[in-house]
Write an enzyme that holds these catalytic residues in place. Structure first.
Site, short mmCIF file in Angstrom:
data_model
loop_
_atom_site.label_atom_id
_atom_site.label_comp_id
_atom_site.label_asym_id
_atom_site.label_seq_id
_atom_site.Cartn_x
_atom_site.Cartn_y
_atom_site.Cartn_z
N LYS A 1 0.81 -1.21 0.00
CA LYS A 1 0.00 0.00 0.00
C LYS A 1 0.85 1.28 0.00
O LYS A 1 2.06 1.23 0.27
CB LYS A 1 -0.94 -0.02 1.21
CG LYS A 1 -1.98 -1.15 1.15
CD LYS A 1 -2.94 -1.04 2.32
CE LYS A 1 -4.02 -2.12 2.25
NZ LYS A 1 -5.00 -1.99 3.36
N ARG B 1 -2.68 -14.80 3.54
CA ARG B 1 -3.37 -14.13 4.64
C ARG B 1 -2.66 -14.39 5.98
O ARG B 1 -2.58 -13.52 6.84
CB ARG B 1 -4.82 -14.62 4.73
CG ARG B 1 -5.70 -14.22 3.57
CD ARG B 1 -6.07 -12.76 3.58
NE ARG B 1 -6.89 -12.40 4.71
CZ ARG B 1 -7.41 -11.18 4.88
NH1 ARG B 1 -7.17 -10.23 3.99
NH2 ARG B 1 -8.15 -10.90 5.93
N ARG C 1 2.16 -7.22 8.51
CA ARG C 1 1.43 -6.06 9.01
C ARG C 1 1.94 -5.63 10.38
O ARG C 1 1.94 -4.44 10.71
CB ARG C 1 -0.06 -6.38 9.06
CG ARG C 1 -0.74 -6.30 7.69
CD ARG C 1 -2.15 -6.82 7.75
NE ARG C 1 -2.88 -6.58 6.50
CZ ARG C 1 -4.01 -7.19 6.16
NH1 ARG C 1 -4.54 -8.08 6.99
NH2 ARG C 1 -4.62 -6.90 5.04
N ASN D 1 -2.08 -0.20 7.15
CA ASN D 1 -1.58 -1.51 7.57
C ASN D 1 -0.61 -2.12 6.55
O ASN D 1 -0.30 -3.30 6.62
CB ASN D 1 -2.72 -2.47 7.86
CG ASN D 1 -3.62 -2.71 6.66
OD1 ASN D 1 -3.41 -2.15 5.59
ND2 ASN D 1 -4.64 -3.55 6.83
N HIS E 1 -2.11 -5.51 1.54
CA HIS E 1 -3.45 -6.07 1.29
C HIS E 1 -3.33 -7.52 0.86
O HIS E 1 -2.40 -7.89 0.14
CB HIS E 1 -4.18 -5.30 0.18
CG HIS E 1 -5.42 -6.00 -0.30
ND1 HIS E 1 -6.62 -5.93 0.37
CD2 HIS E 1 -5.62 -6.82 -1.38
CE1 HIS E 1 -7.52 -6.65 -0.27
NE2 HIS E 1 -6.95 -7.20 -1.33
#
Length: 271
Positions: free
Chosen positions: A127, A207, A227, A237, A240
């Site tokens: 991000k 994830r 994260r 954070n 993604h």
């Protein structure tokens, strides 16, 4: 003496048309860092590709530096202040017909690019907050160390329309506008990931690697997650990851509409 230096060199400096043509004849993948004389090559990327050459193999990956002002073929890149990288690939003639089929897939005469893999793919986004803090290369190295293969890495600043559609499932949340604004605030890195070994579900594995959505929760529950290491607070954070297989398919189709996926689990994208 000259040939011995060529064998151990981790990059080639191209200053003549003869060297340029010699570079284009090299089998495998060649990456050319086109730079301007007043600013020089991109030093972090030079180090990164030198490391990659050692890991991948000197015969498979080649890295070259070329100053735009020295070569007429690079005239259109002169005067640009952003980093420019050119990629040239020459297939080894020893590739079998089966390998060639896997590489190209069925294109039916269409112009779309093909991302082909026998394993499933998922979307990862580094991000704007992590990119602005200069953590992109570090995060990419950790992604590879975690056993992921990066099929595509594209730097892009997302539009508001894209992000409103991307996060449409969160439209009713109080933080929705803040999230959309953040994702459009600067460049992100969009990556298509698959697994280099094993047959784990790449979506679930990714994830797990990035950790809980809230960086504060991630630091308590999964301090080794990405994260936890690179996020600050919501919505900053850093990373993604698609929630599930269905979300991965939807997000890949939205952000990479020109790509076609040959994997069985992404057949919905082939239209």
């Amino acid at each position: 003496m000259g040939s011995r230096k060529k064998e151990v060199a981790l990059q080639v400096n191209i200053s003549t048309q003869e060297l340029w043509e010699e570079m284009l004849s090299s089998k495998g993948l060649t990456v050319v860092d086109v730079y301007q004389g007043w600013c020089g090559p991109c030093k972090p990327v030079v180090s990164l590709f030198q490391k990659m050459r050692i890991e991948v193999g000197l015969d498979l990956l080649h890295f070259a530096l070329a100053e735009a002002d020295h070569l007429d073929v690079l005239e259109k890149y002169r005067g640009k202040c952003e980093p420019t990288f050119l990629f040239y690939a020459i297939k080894d003639e020893a590739l079998s017909d089966e390998d060639e089929c896997v590489s190209h897939g069925k294109n039916n005469g269409e112009d779309e690019d093909m991302v082909s893999s026998e394993r499933t793919c998922t979307l990862a986004i580094i991000k704007p907050d992590a990119v602005a803090h200069g953590k992109t290369d570090e995060i990419i190295m950790k992604i590879q160390e975690a056993g992921f293969e990066i099929l595509t890495n594209e730097e892009r600043t997302m539009t508001e329309a894209e992000m409103r559609l991307f996060y449409q499932h969160r439209a009713g949340e109080e933080t929705f506008e803040k999230l959309v604004h953040h994702m459009c605030s600067g460049p992100s890195h969009l990556l298509i990931l698959t697994r280099t070994e094993g047959f784990e579900d790449v979506v679930t594995t990714w994830r797990t690697v990035i950790g809980p959505c809230d960086p504060n929760v991630a630091r308590r529950e999964q301090p080794e997650s990405l994260r936890a290491q690179y996020g600050t607070e919501m919505p900053f954070n850093a990373i993604h990851g698609s929630r599930d297989r269905e979300d991965a398919d939807r997000e890949l189709a939205l952000l990479f509409p020109s790509l076609k996926f040959s994997d069985k689990n992404t057949e919905a994208l082939q239209g």
